[in-house]
Design an enzyme around this catalytic site. Structure first.
Site, PDB file in Angstrom:
ATOM      1  CG  ASP A  13      36.033  44.594  -2.424  1.00 32.37           C
ATOM      2  OD1 ASP A  13      36.965  45.216  -2.978  1.00 32.37           O
ATOM      3  OD2 ASP A  13      34.833  44.919  -2.550  1.00 32.37           O
ATOM      4  CB  SER A  14      41.329  43.766  -4.919  1.00 34.77           C
ATOM      5  OG  SER A  14      42.147  43.989  -3.791  1.00 34.77           O
ATOM      6  CG  ASP A  70      37.322  47.221   0.321  1.00 30.99           C
ATOM      7  OD1 ASP A  70      36.725  48.295   0.487  1.00 30.99           O
ATOM      8  OD2 ASP A  70      37.837  46.869  -0.762  1.00 30.99           O
ATOM      9  CE  LYS A 104      38.671  50.587  -0.217  1.00 30.88           C
ATOM     10  NZ  LYS A 104      37.626  50.372  -1.251  1.00 30.88           N
ATOM     11  CD  GLU A 114      39.807  51.613  -8.252  1.00 34.75           C
ATOM     12  OE1 GLU A 114      39.347  51.405  -7.122  1.00 34.75           O
ATOM     13  OE2 GLU A 114      40.145  50.701  -9.044  1.00 34.75           O
TER      14      GLU A 114
END
Ligand code: KIV
Length: 270
Positions: free
Chosen positions: A51-52, A90, A119, A188
């Site tokens: 989703d970045s 995602d 994810k 992360e």
């Protein structure tokens, strides 16, 4: 510089990834479209449709306004471009706030794309939702540590695992997600020592981003690592290419050619 030849020849599955723990580092990269997914095909084990994309492709300040429609569209494109990697979608912010919603949206992801896994961000508070999904035959990749979907509620992106108390919390999160049936875990923005201890504490592979060298694999956002996204560069991003400069230089040549009537020459004319 050596010429890279793609080495992966067989479709990568969830079992392939689980079996890689402790044997060979797992390479994961994000992709948002068929063009780049095709370039990555055969070279990486996992493509994450992150989703970045809401930041680098849609130009938004964070990932929170991404929705299912956006993620499904990009995931279909990636699946059209890459055939060999495991493709993970995602789940966007708000799409898994209850078991019912998580099931409904994961089923959409399976029905409307060829992604093999979803994810989900969150620690042990998400374990029940993850268990509901894995009990319903949805493959889940977890995501702990610095979680971009929490940026507004936490007031920023904060590196985790700086003291023993936080390391213990992260280990508890990782274990809860493993117990819930996730096949892998993104870790992360945590200190390398914390990532090492998380990796040792679970039997599923950990995939690090900004988490040092000790995880079972690494992931980077393609537009960061190839230098196309220039708004900011986190410390953990290694730029393997200066993509923005290459594009700007080439664009400059095109503009010059057109302005000076050098393009199209006879070579490019019928
Ligand atoms: O959205 C994304 O690209 C991600 C990676 C940073 C792991 O979640």
């Amino acid at each position: 510089m050596s010429i890279h030849t793609p080495k992966i020849q067989k479709k990568v599955t969830v079992s392939t990834i689980k079996n890689m723990k402790g044997k060979e580092p797992i390479v994961m990269i994000t992709a948002y479209d068929a063009l780049f997914a095709k370039l990555f095909d055969g070279s990486v084990e996992i493509i994450l449709v992150g989703d970045s994309l809401n930041m680098s492709f849609s130009g938004k300040p964070d990932t929170l306004s991404a929705n299912m429609e956006l993620m499904l569209y990009h995931t279909r494109a990636v699946c059209n471009g890459a055939k060999l990697p495991l493709i993970v979608i995602d789940m966007p912010f708000g799409s898994y706030t209850s078991k019912e919603l998580a099931i409904k949206n994961s089923i959409r992801a399976y029905r409307e794309t060829d992604a093999q896994a979803v994810k989900i961000e969150g620690g042990k508070e998400r374990a029940e939702i993850i268990k509901t999904l894995t009990d319903s035959s949805v493959a889940v990749m977890g995501h702990i540590g610095l979680m971009p979907q929490f940026v507004r509620s936490e007031g920023g992106y904060k590196v985790r695992g700086k003291d023993e108390e936080d390391i213990q919390k992260l280990i508890e999160d990782a274990k809860a997600i493993e117990e819930a049936g996730a096949f892998a875990l993104v870790v992360e923005g945590v200190k390398p020592e914390a990532a090492k201890r998380i990796t040792e504490a679970v039997s599923i592979p950990t995939i690090g981003i900004g988490a040092g060298i000790h995880t079972d694999g690494q992931v980077l956002v393609w537009s960061d690592m190839f230098g196309f996204f220039e708004d900011f560069k986190p410390k953990f991003v290694k730029r393997y290419l200066n993509g923005a400069k290459l594009v700007r230089d080439a664009l400059g040549e095109y503009v010059d050619d057109v302005k000076n009537r050098r393009f199209p020459s006879s070579e490019y004319s019928y």
